[in-house]
Design an enzyme around this catalytic site. Sequence first.
Site, PDB file in Angstrom:
ATOM      1  N   GLY A  69       0.840  -1.194   0.000  1.00 38.66           N
ATOM      2  CA  GLY A  69       0.000   0.000   0.000  1.00 38.66           C
ATOM      3  C   GLY A  69       0.875   1.244   0.000  1.00 38.66           C
ATOM      4  O   GLY A  69       0.572   2.237  -0.671  1.00 38.66           O
ATOM      5  N   THR A  70       1.949   1.184   0.743  1.00 33.09           N
ATOM      6  CA  THR A  70       2.874   2.314   0.811  1.00 33.09           C
ATOM      7  C   THR A  70       3.422   2.662  -0.572  1.00 33.09           C
ATOM      8  O   THR A  70       3.437   3.831  -0.963  1.00 33.09           O
ATOM      9  CB  THR A  70       4.054   1.970   1.764  1.00 33.09           C
ATOM     10  OG1 THR A  70       3.521   1.779   3.076  1.00 33.09           O
ATOM     11  CG2 THR A  70       5.094   3.067   1.789  1.00 33.09           C
ATOM     12  N   ASN A 149      -7.354   4.487   9.128  1.00 34.58           N
ATOM     13  CA  ASN A 149      -6.871   3.274   9.788  1.00 34.58           C
ATOM     14  C   ASN A 149      -6.968   3.327  11.315  1.00 34.58           C
ATOM     15  O   ASN A 149      -7.103   2.307  11.966  1.00 34.58           O
ATOM     16  CB  ASN A 149      -5.428   2.982   9.368  1.00 34.58           C
ATOM     17  CG  ASN A 149      -4.533   4.201   9.363  1.00 34.58           C
ATOM     18  OD1 ASN A 149      -4.889   5.247   8.815  1.00 34.58           O
ATOM     19  ND2 ASN A 149      -3.378   4.097   9.974  1.00 34.58           N
ATOM     20  N   GLN A 177      -7.619   0.633   3.853  1.00 33.49           N
ATOM     21  CA  GLN A 177      -8.486   0.120   4.921  1.00 33.49           C
ATOM     22  C   GLN A 177      -9.913  -0.136   4.459  1.00 33.49           C
ATOM     23  O   GLN A 177     -10.662  -0.834   5.143  1.00 33.49           O
ATOM     24  CB  GLN A 177      -8.527   1.096   6.102  1.00 33.49           C
ATOM     25  CG  GLN A 177      -7.265   1.145   6.921  1.00 33.49           C
ATOM     26  CD  GLN A 177      -6.944  -0.160   7.651  1.00 33.49           C
ATOM     27  OE1 GLN A 177      -7.789  -1.039   7.813  1.00 33.49           O
ATOM     28  NE2 GLN A 177      -5.707  -0.281   8.073  1.00 33.49           N
ATOM     29  N   SER A 197      -3.831  -2.776  -0.510  1.00 34.25           N
ATOM     30  CA  SER A 197      -2.757  -3.631  -0.011  1.00 34.25           C
ATOM     31  C   SER A 197      -3.314  -4.996   0.357  1.00 34.25           C
ATOM     32  O   SER A 197      -4.381  -5.097   0.969  1.00 34.25           O
ATOM     33  CB  SER A 197      -2.139  -2.974   1.229  1.00 34.25           C
ATOM     34  OG  SER A 197      -1.179  -3.829   1.813  1.00 34.25           O
ATOM     35  N   HIS A 199      -2.208  -7.379   2.504  1.00 32.92           N
ATOM     36  CA  HIS A 199      -2.158  -7.917   3.871  1.00 32.92           C
ATOM     37  C   HIS A 199      -3.212  -7.336   4.803  1.00 32.92           C
ATOM     38  O   HIS A 199      -3.383  -7.801   5.928  1.00 32.92           O
ATOM     39  CB  HIS A 199      -0.752  -7.784   4.465  1.00 32.92           C
ATOM     40  CG  HIS A 199      -0.368  -6.433   4.985  1.00 32.92           C
ATOM     41  ND1 HIS A 199      -0.478  -6.100   6.314  1.00 32.92           N
ATOM     42  CD2 HIS A 199       0.128  -5.348   4.371  1.00 32.92           C
ATOM     43  CE1 HIS A 199      -0.044  -4.857   6.485  1.00 32.92           C
ATOM     44  NE2 HIS A 199       0.324  -4.376   5.320  1.00 32.92           N
ATOM     45  N   THR A 235      11.020  -7.855 -11.282  1.00 34.41           N
ATOM     46  CA  THR A 235      10.281  -9.105 -11.474  1.00 34.41           C
ATOM     47  C   THR A 235       9.157  -9.186 -10.458  1.00 34.41           C
ATOM     48  O   THR A 235       9.356  -8.955  -9.277  1.00 34.41           O
ATOM     49  CB  THR A 235      11.237 -10.311 -11.326  1.00 34.41           C
ATOM     50  OG1 THR A 235      12.269 -10.166 -12.292  1.00 34.41           O
ATOM     51  CG2 THR A 235      10.514 -11.626 -11.534  1.00 34.41           C
ATOM     52  N   CYS A 326       2.297   1.846  13.074  1.00 36.56           N
ATOM     53  CA  CYS A 326       3.539   2.568  12.801  1.00 36.56           C
ATOM     54  C   CYS A 326       3.862   3.521  13.941  1.00 36.56           C
ATOM     55  O   CYS A 326       5.013   3.863  14.179  1.00 36.56           O
ATOM     56  CB  CYS A 326       3.433   3.382  11.520  1.00 36.56           C
ATOM     57  SG  CYS A 326       2.472   2.588  10.249  1.00 36.56           S
TER      58      CYS A 326
HETATM   59  C1  LIG Z   1      -1.577  -0.258   6.163  1.00 36.67           C
HETATM   60  C2  LIG Z   1      -1.899   1.015   5.459  1.00 36.67           C
HETATM   61  C3  LIG Z   1      -1.059   1.505   4.443  1.00 36.67           C
HETATM   62  C4  LIG Z   1       0.251   0.863   4.100  1.00 36.67           C
HETATM   63  O1  LIG Z   1       0.098  -0.376   3.477  1.00 36.67           O
HETATM   64  P1  LIG Z   1       1.352  -1.393   3.514  1.00 36.67           P
HETATM   65  O2  LIG Z   1       0.969  -2.454   2.536  1.00 36.67           O
HETATM   66  O3  LIG Z   1       1.462  -1.882   4.922  1.00 36.67           O
HETATM   67  O4  LIG Z   1       2.541  -0.612   3.083  1.00 36.67           O
HETATM   68  C5  LIG Z   1      -1.434   2.661   3.802  1.00 36.67           C
HETATM   69  N1  LIG Z   1      -2.576   3.303   4.115  1.00 36.67           N
HETATM   70  C6  LIG Z   1      -3.410   2.851   5.066  1.00 36.67           C
HETATM   71  C7  LIG Z   1      -4.668   3.600   5.341  1.00 36.67           C
HETATM   72  C8  LIG Z   1      -3.096   1.700   5.774  1.00 36.67           C
HETATM   73  O5  LIG Z   1      -3.919   1.274   6.738  1.00 36.67           O
END
Ligand SMILES: *Cc1c(COP(=O)(O)O)cnc(C)c1O
Length: 380
Positions: A69-70, A149, A177, A197, A199, A235, A326
């Site tokens: 997501g980052t 989040n 989220q 993202s 996870h 890749t 974080c």
């Molecule tokens: C977790 C999160 C991210 C970052 O996603 P990652 O895959 O952990 O880098 C970005 N934005 C929000 C709102 C999140 O909750």
Amino acid sequence: MIYLDHNATTPVDQRVIEVMEPYFRETFGNPSSGHQIGQKAREGMERSRIQVASFLGCGSEEVIFTSSGTESDNLAIKGFALAYKDQGDHIITSKIEHEAVLNSCKKLEGLGFRVTYLSVDKMGRVDPGEVKKEIAEGTLLISIMYANNEVGTIQPLQEIGKTAKERSIAFHTDAVQAVGKIESKVNVIGCDLLSLSAHKIYGPKGVGALYIRKGFSLSPLLHGGPHERRLRAGTENVPGIVGLGKACEIASMEMEEEGKRLRSLRNRILEGLKKDGVKFTLNTPVDDPEESLPGTLNISFAGIEGEALLQALDLEGISVSTGSACESGSIDPSHVLFAMGISRMVAKGAIRISLGRGNTQEEIDKVIEILPKLVKRLIS
Ligand SMILES: *Cc1c(COP(=O)(O)O)cnc(C)c1O
């Protein structure tokens, strides 16, 4: 163990693990290779792209895979600003964005861009009227998250999207989220760029996706091979990507029912706490289901430290968080609660409970039995 920290990350769904497995073993090929093993890997990856696209209601050519997501947030914001820098220098975002958005904007400020960080109300909502007001000559991009989040507040994206469209300004949303929890079709939202993202939706860590509306170009952040339409060299993480596709497919099938279940578990916590008479402040809007994510509950207990409560709950086998993963361990109160105008004292006493697929009513009953006792012990 009772895991109540699903906004930090989720366990990988067994059905996701199963579809990923072959891509670590027999289908290990490089998707850019011309031979059968490579092409099999590519097929898996392209099937996932179709799954993600159908989940978002877009074309599969509008989805690219990233590492997180980052990275999706970075590529959307920096990639867009750098690609269109000749047409403007101004970005509008909010004070309660994830660090991936805030720090991408900070980086751009260092490069000469101007950034407006919008305030939010007591419940963490951006006023779409404020977005309109801040649009100026040179505004290139609006980036507002779909759901927060830390507190779970859902933003009025449709209105913001409409404004962006009327004024021909690009609109990005960090929907990490929100996807898998609430309706996330890009044309309903009206966004041009959307980050997600794996996870956070019962997929593996280290894989994300970015929706890029047809016709928009981005300046890549990584330089190398022609992967992902020349927007993201390297890749591809094929097993991860296959897992993300499956996670999206499962979420789209189960989202509605699961949302109702989580909302009722959340209500059960609130009712349990009220019945016990323990004093708390709600930092999540819970009255209207449209206002917040169904499984997120941010609450403050006056006179105690959220961090101490987290540790006490952990000793009882209950995992929660204070604010975002974080920021946990940092002494500053959350930037989100601060922007919501919550006093330092109340913000320090905040914990976030984020429910998910594995949580049962029995677990919640255990939580409402233990939590008030710990709060009372910490106060005295
Ligand atoms: C977790 C999160 C991210 C970052 O996603 P990652 O895959 O952990 O880098 C970005 N934005 C929000 C709102 C999140 O909750």
